[in-house]
Motif scaffolding. Sequence first.
Motif, PDB file in Angstrom:
ATOM      1  N   ASN A  32       0.836  -1.182   0.000  1.00 30.00           N
ATOM      2  CA  ASN A  32       0.000   0.000   0.000  1.00 30.00           C
ATOM      3  C   ASN A  32       0.874   1.237   0.000  1.00 30.00           C
ATOM      4  O   ASN A  32       2.010   1.225   0.503  1.00 30.00           O
ATOM      5  N   THR A  33       0.378   2.259  -0.616  1.00 28.20           N
ATOM      6  CA  THR A  33       1.236   3.429  -0.802  1.00 28.20           C
ATOM      7  C   THR A  33       0.403   4.703  -0.816  1.00 28.20           C
ATOM      8  O   THR A  33      -0.765   4.679  -1.225  1.00 28.20           O
ATOM      9  N   ASP A  34       0.992   5.748  -0.333  1.00 29.60           N
ATOM     10  CA  ASP A  34       0.345   7.057  -0.409  1.00 29.60           C
ATOM     11  C   ASP A  34       0.764   7.699  -1.727  1.00 29.60           C
ATOM     12  O   ASP A  34       1.900   8.166  -1.868  1.00 29.60           O
ATOM     13  N   ILE A  35      -0.130   7.747  -2.653  1.00 31.03           N
ATOM     14  CA  ILE A  35       0.172   8.318  -3.957  1.00 31.03           C
ATOM     15  C   ILE A  35       0.383   9.821  -3.819  1.00 31.03           C
ATOM     16  O   ILE A  35       1.328  10.386  -4.315  1.00 31.03           O
ATOM     17  N   GLU A  58      -4.521   7.275  -0.852  1.00 28.63           N
ATOM     18  CA  GLU A  58      -3.756   6.082  -0.500  1.00 28.63           C
ATOM     19  C   GLU A  58      -4.381   4.917  -1.248  1.00 28.63           C
ATOM     20  O   GLU A  58      -5.606   4.788  -1.281  1.00 28.63           O
ATOM     21  N   ILE A  59      -3.559   4.103  -1.859  1.00 29.70           N
ATOM     22  CA  ILE A  59      -4.133   2.909  -2.462  1.00 29.70           C
ATOM     23  C   ILE A  59      -3.358   1.690  -1.996  1.00 29.70           C
ATOM     24  O   ILE A  59      -2.192   1.773  -1.605  1.00 29.70           O
ATOM     25  N   GLY A  60      -4.039   0.573  -2.032  1.00 30.43           N
ATOM     26  CA  GLY A  60      -3.386  -0.656  -1.612  1.00 30.43           C
ATOM     27  C   GLY A  60      -3.935  -1.817  -2.410  1.00 30.43           C
ATOM     28  O   GLY A  60      -5.092  -1.812  -2.831  1.00 30.43           O
ATOM     29  N   VAL A  61      -3.080  -2.755  -2.660  1.00 30.82           N
ATOM     30  CA  VAL A  61      -3.562  -3.998  -3.274  1.00 30.82           C
ATOM     31  C   VAL A  61      -2.917  -5.136  -2.506  1.00 30.82           C
ATOM     32  O   VAL A  61      -1.820  -5.009  -1.971  1.00 30.82           O
ATOM     33  N   ASP A  62      -3.626  -6.205  -2.434  1.00 28.11           N
ATOM     34  CA  ASP A  62      -2.969  -7.416  -1.962  1.00 28.11           C
ATOM     35  C   ASP A  62      -3.568  -8.600  -2.677  1.00 28.11           C
ATOM     36  O   ASP A  62      -4.709  -8.572  -3.131  1.00 28.11           O
ATOM     37  N   ALA A  63      -2.757  -9.598  -2.826  1.00 29.35           N
ATOM     38  CA  ALA A  63      -3.197 -10.777  -3.559  1.00 29.35           C
ATOM     39  C   ALA A  63      -2.602 -11.990  -2.899  1.00 29.35           C
ATOM     40  O   ALA A  63      -1.499 -11.934  -2.353  1.00 29.35           O
TER      41      ALA A  63
END
Lengths: 1022, 598
Positions: free
Chosen positions: A352-355, A360-365
């Motif tokens: 996750n990152t603060d653009i 803030e966006i995050g992905v997880d898989a």
Amino acid sequence: MKSKILNLTKGLMVTFLWLSSILMFAQNMTVKGTVTDNYGEALVGVTVQVQGTTNGTVTDIGGNYSITNVPPNGTLIVSYIGMQSQTVAVAGRSNINITLIEELQSLDELIVIGYGTAKRKDFTGSVSSVKLEDSPVALMPNMNALESIKGNVPGLDIGATNSAGGEPSMQMRGQKSISGSNNPLIVLDGVIFMGSINDINPNDIATIDVLKDATSAAAYGSRSANGVITITTKKGRSEKPVITFNTTGTLQSWNSRPDLMNGDQWIESVLARNNSTDLSWLKPQEAANRDAGREIDWLDESTRTGWIQDHQLSISGASDKMNYYLSGSYADNTGVIIGDDYNRLSFLGKVNTDITDWLEIGVDASYTRSDYSGVGANIGQAFVMSPYGVMYRDEEQKLLEKYPYTQSGTNPLWGVTNGSRDNIDIRDNFRANAYAVIKLPWVEGLSYRFNYAGNLAKEDRKNFYYESHYVKEGAYDDASRYSPSAYQNLLSNANGNIDNRTISSWVVDNILNYVKTFGRHSIDLTAVATRDRRDYYQVNTTGSDFAANGNTALGVNGLHKATVQKVNINADRRTNIGYLARASYSFDDTYYLTGSFRRDGASVFGANQKWGDFMAVGTAWRISNESFMDNVDFINDLKLKLSWGKNGNQGLDPYGTLSTVRNAADANARYEFGNKSDIYYGMIPGTLGNADLGWESTASWNTGFESVLLNNRIFFDADIYFSKTTDQIFERNIPVMNGFKTIKSSLGQINNRGVELSLRTVNIAKPDFTWMTNLTFWLNRNKLTHLYGEDLNGDGKEDDDISNSRFIGKPLGAIYGYVQDGIVQESDTEYMQKNGVSAGVPKYKDITGEGEINSEDREILGYSTPSFRLNMSNTFTYKNFDLYMMLTGTFGGSGYYLSPNREAYMTNGSGLFNSNSIYIPWWTPENKSNVYPSAVFSGDGGRFMGLQSRSFLRMQDVTLSYNFKESWVKDLNLQNLKVFLTAKNLFTITSWEGDDPEVGSPVRSGSYPVLTSFSLGANISF
Amino acid sequence: MNKMKKIKLYYPLAILLAFTFLAGCNDAEFLTEKPETFYTVDNAFTTSEQVDQVVIGCYSHVRSLFAMGEENSTFFVFHGNGTDMYDVATIRRGQRFNDYGIITTSSNEFNNNYSHWYQLIGKANLALYAAELPQIVWGSEESKAYTTAQARFFRAMSYRNLGELYGGVPIVTEITSTPRYDYERTSRLETYQFAIDEFEAILNDLPETSPIAGRLVKGAAQHNLVQLYINKGIELDAAAKTTEAKAAYEKAISYGNDVIDNSVYALMTERFGTRKNENPEYFYATSVDKQTPNHSYTSAGYPIEGNVYWDLFQEGNQDFQSGNKEAIWVAQIDYTAFKEEDGASRLNYSRVYGPVFRDPMAKHLNNTMEDVGGRGIVQMMPTMYTRDIIYEGKWGNDMRNSEAVFRRTFLGNVENSPYYGKPVPWSVIYKVGESQDAINAAMTQCFPVSCKIATDKYTGLADGQNRSNLFRDEYLIRLPETILLRAEAKMRNGDKAGAAADINLLRSRAQCEYLVTAADVSVELILDERARELVYEEKRWNTLLRMGGTIAVDRIKEYAYWEDPRATLSKNFNLWPIPQVVIDTNKDVVMEQNPGWD
């Protein structure tokens, strides 16, 4: 409501203000100081680091540190295993002394509540948190996340796991639903999790929060009546990437394996139970084995030493703007029962990152592959086999005999090790989550979060039975049974199936949150719109009869060569919609109030009853903040809380409200007209639908307190709750003249009440030695208060449902029957005469006093539910050693926690005249017993139950770990090196016979055992 | 400037937000259930073929009821357990059904049996409902008439059984969409009358014969009418309405004549069918490899001669279409279908009814081969009445008591037994002189074996079948039963000579030395002859209960093997109870319990 929110956002836009950050520039400096614990003892080896840089040091033997090149406006991060990390602003100071607080349950710790987090101290509900990351519990070789929290959460009952890759049962605060699900809802990283709990790798879990009362769970209104288990996975914690390698190897054994009768005992028992001296029924080979003194312990032959290996590699890191966690793991479990195997490969990636400062966006898989392939040995058969039976047909002990003894029972290893059966069961699970948080700029504290979670599970199950599986019974020396020509004749029996299942689901959440503090007032407002859908699709293809094909060399992949091929498709879909509004208010960190309202729609309910409303209110008072408490020194913190709420349960499966018609193979109404073999399929009524079926709802009160006492040495929490579950969905009998015997109805009420206590104490806290104890106790009582609302017998009280053991005013799980009063002795002549029985059979109390035992003499004998649970864990830390021990106990008494165990008392009654089992000292006229019936007694139509208490005390977990802090560790560039030894289920104290008390299955039930395991492992990070 | 830009950027986001909250518009659709892999009542029916499928469901249900579809106590009772003819073995005491200390209105056997009939009625009603749906297109009026006639047959047949077993019951002729709790009992006469009216209404829609074995024909309805008119007559007699009763008996005789005296059906008197040139052959052997000619019963000096009655029960011989002229209605069973997927297509009689010599007689008669009747587990056993008493004296010389049909000679098959290859005397089998427990075990687990429940040639052994199942078709209505019904009607109508003549049709066919005379004719004689002719076929509870009075109770007390009914049967009943759960659930109207069960 929808349009109001829209207006609000528009309005807020107008009042938008943007705050720009203030930057400071200054010359770098050197900072010194001492790090101590809260008893003033210096801490050695504490890491002190400048935030955002790799610049850092560790404290020396006196706890002193010195760090150069520190910006005056910089921040120090001070961290130490077992202590809470601290961030300290330098603010131009050159000497900073730091006190670290032990990482127990921290008041400022964040807990996950529905669609957000809250600080524990601000929370009005009842939540238990278990921190797994870096805890001794995480070192246990648990293959399932639920096992890790077993015994640590008051009010949450986790069952035993007794198969490789098995899922334990779970229940929160008692059984609330008679026939619906009693499983808590699982939430993973903030989103409802619709996959299998086995697909969450326990090694990836940071914390588990268990939401127990109505206000805590209210955010998930529709499905939260049984509580909510929220799982938070690990994330990066330091700027420097941390690579961690965990590995364990575990040996498993069946610790209290029942002792089967040996040959002599078995013969004695068989002759006694058949009242005979004849042995002509022994097969020639059995007789030969007996003469030669060859015996087999079939349980021995069906088991082995189990082995688990579990390896995990993870990489994580964090910076101001970004956080990542990647892990891969492999676990393999070769179970104690031959053929019971499981392995799992899993990967997880989270970023996750603060653009920008507002986004803030995050992905997880994650991907998990579980392999359950293989068939476990048949323990039920192993129990009953003749000790003189024949395992192999050849000297080399390679060729199994299918029918080892007199009865038609098959070898427990048949189909397991002889290659006559193939079983493949592989399950793939893909999960992908994405979220975005937008800090809406118009109002400070207003944010919008969007979650999407998708899950796709593919299960590939294949089974094949070769013709050789169907070898016929015959004489032991008749090898022709296993000849190619005999096999060829059996080709028509060969069969198999391919069962493909796809379970796909998605969840979409829209969350609007506003947090604001005005002076001493704080508010937290949340609005949520959520939807989810779960689709199940199964295609099961079966093929049988390979006579025409000529062989089965292709195994299951030749299914399309079978003469008879069938396809069966099953599919269902369930959808949910929820709208939630929640408001929390606190004043001066002393007074708290939370209220929430949720409106839920679920597809599974009747057309007229899709929607339900749920609400909750909670309040808390931090009494220790009041001025009148100022001079009460022994209380560091004390919070009283009270909540009420109503939550729902979906006691139905999809399509459960529809009137169905069954046809084709599914109807099971086949017929064959004429003398051809054509199969005609009948069409028959399926179920009678009920469009009025709606939510089961549970309204509950919770009250309690949380306290910290004696200078943070004692943490004592208590909760009391009362809940009332109404509109139970269950099958209700209707007049069969309708053409149906039952219909699903909403009726009845169950009340639960209970107490939960949690006490943590820091008994000794010295620099080199600490001892902490954690005690949990919980007790639940439930009571069926209403059932069908009928008084057919006209006694002015609502009727019990005796046939289903449901009694108004009594707990669920009532055991109803005849009170046993020992065994009939030869002197009980009157009893024998009146009841037409002979000595040696169980005797029952004549409650009505008329001499004869009949149905009027029945009463409630007890309950299958436990009375209370008590667990104690102790953690000892001596220098680099950590020792953790967890004792768990589930207790009965006063008729609670009983279960029938007839087979522990009866020599006879298996249905087989010469079955083996454990040795029972049966009643004889010479050797009278008041406990065991005579050997010929084979049951009396269910009157005899042989109730036993399942109470037990178990040493569930022991871990001993050594943390290397020697200097060579640093020299090797290792951040952390820990080796550990653990033991699971080291011993169990119980009076239950046969199987495990927690599983509660009786002697000779054939269920798999709960295992004892010992493991050795290491955690390395660098 | 900066500010302005950012506002623009957020604008679309606000719209996104609005959109997601407004998405609620299609909530209702999102939550609607649309099952994709099965049917509901609303979308199931589009063709007339499907209506016939519902009728097939009825056939399947009837086969399950009458051919022991399930192996449980309910089925054992329906097949006669607890009557004068059958009782249980020592090892099955748990499912005894004549201990009236245990039997209550809540006994599952009653509820399950009662429910089966109404579930069958529900299926028939579904067929009749579907047949009238506007979208159903019928090939012809005849095909519609035949389909609905079959459905009404099953419904009427259910009411006959309900009337016989439970007396008057609620008449239900429509499917249920919302449950009712207000059913009202009719009188027993009304229940019979409903069934009579239905059978008479469909007579002309049923064909005289059908090319398809198993399908219903007119004779089956006529047979039911014979029985129903007798039942009606008995009820009227009990109400002292003698004239009306007589009219009913005459109707019964007339329907009987239609079946018996027409040219369609006839008793089989000559050897016929698949094994007409064979005799049954057994081997005293405990394994297949020992079933060699030198172990045959013939070589041991005990050959068995086949006969026409034995032919009636050989695989492949039951269908009218294959030349069996006494087959009126036959439940269809097929081994290939069984193997393929229809597990219900079998008669598990060898298992359920078969003896267990191997336990008490292990010294002389071991194992589960053909010679000991296959792999029996004796769920029910014939009482001494059924196996011996009815053949005592002048009745013994009867094809139905011949070695081929009711096998009484068992050669020892255990090598070290003194009876190896020789008949084991019944005094040894019954353990005369040993303890009462031993005698009870022996007498209840060892008994003569009927050719209706076992065979010398089991189908499917090569495929792994283990001598539990027969794969012959099963008679639902066989002409001798019609004849016995007509005899009963004549007797009740005062024509004892006519009754004797009817019974003698069967006795002649069975080549009995003794033929009955008018003076012999009585209810007892009818019941005895039914036991001789229809053992393992008739539903004895129906027979006993429909006859009324104290017949059932008296005979159970007289012939039960165990003492239980003599000790406990104080109830004076001639109907089974309405199951308690039925009375309890029918909460809006009180259903009265049958006499003797309060």
